[in-house]
Write a protein that holds these residues in place. Structure first.
Motif, PDB file in Angstrom:
ATOM      1  N   LEU A   1       0.834  -1.211   0.000  1.00 18.58           N
ATOM      2  CA  LEU A   1       0.000   0.000   0.000  1.00 18.58           C
ATOM      3  C   LEU A   1       0.867   1.259   0.000  1.00 18.58           C
ATOM      4  N   GLU A   2       1.975   1.251   0.729  1.00 21.37           N
ATOM      5  CA  GLU A   2       2.876   2.410   0.712  1.00 21.37           C
ATOM      6  C   GLU A   2       3.474   2.617  -0.664  1.00 21.37           C
ATOM      7  N   HIS A   3       3.831   1.514  -1.326  1.00 20.37           N
ATOM      8  CA  HIS A   3       4.379   1.623  -2.673  1.00 20.37           C
ATOM      9  C   HIS A   3       3.336   2.156  -3.644  1.00 20.37           C
ATOM     10  N   GLN A   4       2.101   1.677  -3.517  1.00 25.44           N
ATOM     11  CA  GLN A   4       1.031   2.164  -4.395  1.00 25.44           C
ATOM     12  C   GLN A   4       0.776   3.653  -4.179  1.00 25.44           C
ATOM     13  N   GLU A   5       0.766   4.069  -2.913  1.00 22.20           N
ATOM     14  CA  GLU A   5       0.568   5.493  -2.616  1.00 22.20           C
ATOM     15  C   GLU A   5       1.692   6.336  -3.200  1.00 22.20           C
ATOM     16  N   LEU A   6       2.927   5.837  -3.113  1.00 22.83           N
ATOM     17  CA  LEU A   6       4.069   6.583  -3.647  1.00 22.83           C
ATOM     18  C   LEU A   6       3.949   6.759  -5.149  1.00 22.83           C
ATOM     19  N   VAL A   7       3.556   5.689  -5.858  1.00 22.12           N
ATOM     20  CA  VAL A   7       3.448   5.766  -7.316  1.00 22.12           C
ATOM     21  C   VAL A   7       2.331   6.717  -7.728  1.00 22.12           C
ATOM     22  N   LEU A   8       1.199   6.660  -7.017  1.00 28.11           N
ATOM     23  CA  LEU A   8       0.048   7.481  -7.394  1.00 28.11           C
ATOM     24  C   LEU A   8       0.265   8.970  -7.116  1.00 28.11           C
ATOM     25  N   THR A   9       1.177   9.298  -6.235  1.00 25.92           N
ATOM     26  CA  THR A   9       1.406  10.721  -5.896  1.00 25.92           C
ATOM     27  C   THR A   9       2.602  11.303  -6.632  1.00 25.92           C
ATOM     28  N   LEU A  10       3.215  10.552  -7.548  1.00 30.61           N
ATOM     29  CA  LEU A  10       4.339  11.084  -8.312  1.00 30.61           C
ATOM     30  C   LEU A  10       3.835  12.057  -9.370  1.00 30.61           C
ATOM     31  N   SER A  11       4.748  12.875  -9.822  1.00 34.06           N
ATOM     32  CA  SER A  11       4.400  13.802 -10.902  1.00 34.06           C
ATOM     33  C   SER A  11       4.203  13.033 -12.202  1.00 34.06           C
ATOM     34  N   GLU A  12       3.564  13.694 -13.187  1.00 33.57           N
ATOM     35  CA  GLU A  12       3.268  13.030 -14.436  1.00 33.57           C
ATOM     36  C   GLU A  12       4.523  12.546 -15.153  1.00 33.57           C
ATOM     37  N   SER A  13       5.566  13.371 -15.188  1.00 31.89           N
ATOM     38  CA  SER A  13       6.800  12.989 -15.877  1.00 31.89           C
ATOM     39  C   SER A  13       7.468  11.812 -15.189  1.00 31.89           C
ATOM     40  N   ALA A  14       7.467  11.772 -13.852  1.00 33.16           N
ATOM     41  CA  ALA A  14       8.070  10.666 -13.117  1.00 33.16           C
ATOM     42  C   ALA A  14       7.309   9.369 -13.341  1.00 33.16           C
ATOM     43  N   ARG A  15       5.961   9.462 -13.386  1.00 29.67           N
ATOM     44  CA  ARG A  15       5.169   8.256 -13.607  1.00 29.67           C
ATOM     45  C   ARG A  15       5.399   7.696 -15.005  1.00 29.67           C
ATOM     46  N   LYS A  16       5.598   8.563 -15.999  1.00 30.09           N
ATOM     47  CA  LYS A  16       5.863   8.093 -17.352  1.00 30.09           C
ATOM     48  C   LYS A  16       7.204   7.369 -17.426  1.00 30.09           C
ATOM     49  N   LYS A  17       8.211   7.878 -16.710  1.00 30.33           N
ATOM     50  CA  LYS A  17       9.505   7.207 -16.683  1.00 30.33           C
ATOM     51  C   LYS A  17       9.394   5.810 -16.055  1.00 30.33           C
TER      52      LYS A  17
END
Length: 289
Positions: free
Chosen positions: A251-267
């Motif tokens: 759950l912590e990992h999922q929260e971290l991914v969902l709160t990243l910026s758009e450019s970071a999530r694309k990477k």
């Protein structure tokens, strides 16, 4: 096998020249097997031996190394071993003792010789090397027995010693069949063999965990209880970056991914897809085509 690192010991009842040749030619497996006395190859080599055409050398059995006693042996295993030893002593005492005065039963010495590239095993497509064993008894009579080897016999004593592994192999097969419940497993399908191998490995792991981590008398007594020992109690995702690492729950990992910026999530998405594609080809089929 290639060389003597792998070997097949076929029982005399399964002497099959075509299969022996197939093991050597197609798979590179050397076969070491005793011959029967009614075979032509035995009679031909026996004629050479009795005519004095072979150069025999003495053979002395090597001293068997003493088996080490485990340091950490549970008391219940020690008691069971003591009972087994007493049973062996009792049976040995009840068995009729051989007559030490009978010279026909007293072996004076053993001798070995070799004959290379014998081709009188007509059903075998390759020449065989023969290790001739001569047992001389106190009354003067001589017994011969022979081993067929697809590998060159460079050291006759070593070849005879290697054949002594047969009893060890048979004992391991007996333990697998009788105590690991493999006797009823008769399928030759490769997928089922792989599955059974993994199951057997899991069983050994469960047994080791059970008897090393659990106090005596508290070990689980059924398969479901054994499985509880291997079920994870905590799932952790570890993230590495340079000299840093983070331990996150799912759950912590999922929260971290969902709160990243758009450019970071694309990477991260691009990296994940590359890893998925590379891992899809990393696990090759166990049996080559």
């Amino acid at each position: 096998m290639a060389g003597r690192d792998e070997a097949v010991d076929l029982r005399p009842g399964f002497l099959d020249g075509a299969q022996i040749g197939r093991c050597k030619q197609e798979w590179g497996i050397h076969v070491l097997i005793p011959t029967r006395k009614n075979m032509d190859i035995y009679q031909d080599v026996l004629g050479l031996a009795e005519a004095g055409e072979l150069s025999f050398q003495p053979w002395v059995a090597p001293m068997a190394p003493s088996k080490p006693i485990p340091v950490h042996r549970p008391k219940w295993i020690q008691k069971r071993e003591e009972v087994r030893q007493r049973t062996l002593v009792r049976k040995k005492a009840q068995a009729p003792a051989p007559d030490p005065t009978d010279p026909s039963k007293v072996r004076v010495r053993s001798e070995i010789a070799t004959v290379s590239r014998v081709e009188t095993f007509s059903s075998c497509p390759i020449p065989l090397n023969v290790l001739v064993n001569r047992e001389i008894h106190a009354d003067g009579h001589v017994d011969y027995w022979m081993l067929l080897d697809t590998a060159p016999i460079r050291e006759p004593a070593r070849t005879r010693q290697e054949y002594g592994l047969r009893t060890t192999i048979e004992e391991r097969h007996r333990q697998l069949k009788c105590f690991s419940d493999l006797e009823s497993f008769s399928s030759r399908a490769f997928s089922l063999v792989v599955n059974q191998s993994f199951c057997f490995t899991d069983l050994q792991l469960i047994t080791m965990v059970s008897f090393t981590d659990q106090p005596q008398g508290t070990q689980p007594q059924n398969p479901n209880s054994y499985l509880e020992l291997l079920r994870p109690t905590l799932t952790v995702i570890v993230i590495y970056y340079q000299n840093y690492m983070a331990f996150l729950t799912p759950l912590e990992h999922q929260e971290l991914v969902l709160t990243l910026s758009e450019s970071a999530r694309k990477k991260i998405l691009a990296k994940t897809r590359r890893l998925r594609r590379s891992l899809a080809h990393a696990l090759h089929h166990a049996r080559p085509p």
